[in-house]
Design a protein around this motif. Structure first.
Motif, short mmCIF file in Angstrom:
data_model
loop_
_atom_site.label_atom_id
_atom_site.label_comp_id
_atom_site.label_asym_id
_atom_site.label_seq_id
_atom_site.Cartn_x
_atom_site.Cartn_y
_atom_site.Cartn_z
N UNK A 279 -21.01 -48.03 -36.35
CA UNK A 279 -22.13 -47.61 -37.19
C UNK A 279 -23.16 -46.84 -36.35
N UNK A 280 -23.41 -47.30 -35.15
CA UNK A 280 -24.37 -46.62 -34.28
C UNK A 280 -23.89 -45.21 -33.94
N UNK A 281 -22.60 -45.06 -33.66
CA UNK A 281 -22.08 -43.71 -33.35
C UNK A 281 -22.09 -42.83 -34.59
N UNK A 282 -21.94 -43.43 -35.75
CA UNK A 282 -21.97 -42.68 -37.00
C UNK A 282 -23.38 -42.17 -37.29
N UNK A 283 -24.36 -42.98 -37.00
CA UNK A 283 -25.76 -42.61 -37.25
C UNK A 283 -26.25 -41.55 -36.28
N UNK A 284 -25.67 -41.50 -35.08
CA UNK A 284 -26.16 -40.55 -34.08
C UNK A 284 -25.60 -39.16 -34.25
N UNK B 152 -24.74 -44.57 -48.59
CA UNK B 152 -25.48 -43.82 -49.60
C UNK B 152 -25.95 -42.49 -49.03
N UNK B 153 -26.49 -42.51 -47.82
CA UNK B 153 -26.99 -41.29 -47.19
C UNK B 153 -25.86 -40.30 -46.94
N UNK B 154 -24.74 -40.79 -46.45
CA UNK B 154 -23.61 -39.91 -46.11
C UNK B 154 -23.01 -39.29 -47.37
N UNK B 155 -22.82 -40.09 -48.39
CA UNK B 155 -22.21 -39.56 -49.61
C UNK B 155 -23.14 -38.61 -50.35
N UNK B 156 -24.44 -38.80 -50.20
CA UNK B 156 -25.39 -37.86 -50.80
C UNK B 156 -25.37 -36.52 -50.07
N UNK B 157 -25.08 -36.57 -48.75
CA UNK B 157 -25.06 -35.31 -47.98
C UNK B 157 -23.83 -34.48 -48.32
N UNK B 158 -22.74 -35.13 -48.70
CA UNK B 158 -21.53 -34.41 -49.09
C UNK B 158 -20.70 -33.90 -47.91
N UNK C 181 -26.75 -52.46 -43.58
CA UNK C 181 -26.89 -51.18 -42.87
C UNK C 181 -25.78 -50.22 -43.27
N UNK C 182 -24.57 -50.74 -43.38
CA UNK C 182 -23.45 -49.90 -43.79
C UNK C 182 -23.67 -49.32 -45.19
#
Length: 142
Positions: free
Chosen positions: A137-142, A75-81, A69-70
């Protein structure tokens, strides 16, 4: 008179022989009890450690799922910049590293045959660290 002394001697020697045999039998029984007690103690300790190994394997599986999951979140976070999200991700990933360290401590305790309470304590710490990593991770995704 000689007969009575002879009977007394026979009776005394027979009594001593019977007590000697009884003492030998009692010693054998005590030693057998101690041996059986040690064997059953070893078996119960192995059974307890077996359940601890199972619990460790379950935590290891949870860690591997969390790590996947991490990685997908990374990948998603680094793609968003987004720099703010990247920083939050790094802080959350530190929690994952702490969880891995706690799991390594459990493995070390199991492999070096530490006492069961010590292993249980380390398992509790690993559970807590995994929960913290999951929550981060849950707080990061929200």
């Amino acid at each position: 008179m000689k007969r009575s002394r002879l009977r007394l001697f026979k009776f005394t020697s027979m009594t001593i022989s019977v007590f000697g045999v009884l003492m030998i039998i009692a010693t054998v029984i005590v030693l057998a009890y101690i041996g059986i007690e040690r064997i059953s103690s070893t078996i119960s300790t192995n059974v307890d450690k077996g359940s601890l190994y199972d619990e460790y394997a379950q935590l290891q599986k949870e860690y591997q799922d969390l790590e996947i999951d991490y990685d997908s979140t990374k990948k998603t976070i680094y793609e968003s910049g987004n720099k703010d999200l990247m920083e939050k991700y790094i802080n959350a990933e530190i929690k994952l590293v702490e969880a891995k360290s706690a799991l390594d401590d459990v493995q070390s305790a199991l492999s070096t045959n530490k006492p069961i309470p010590e292993i249980k304590n380390r398992l509790q710490t690993a559970k807590l660290k995994l929960k913290e990593a999951r929550d981060s991770l849950a707080s990061l995704k929200s």
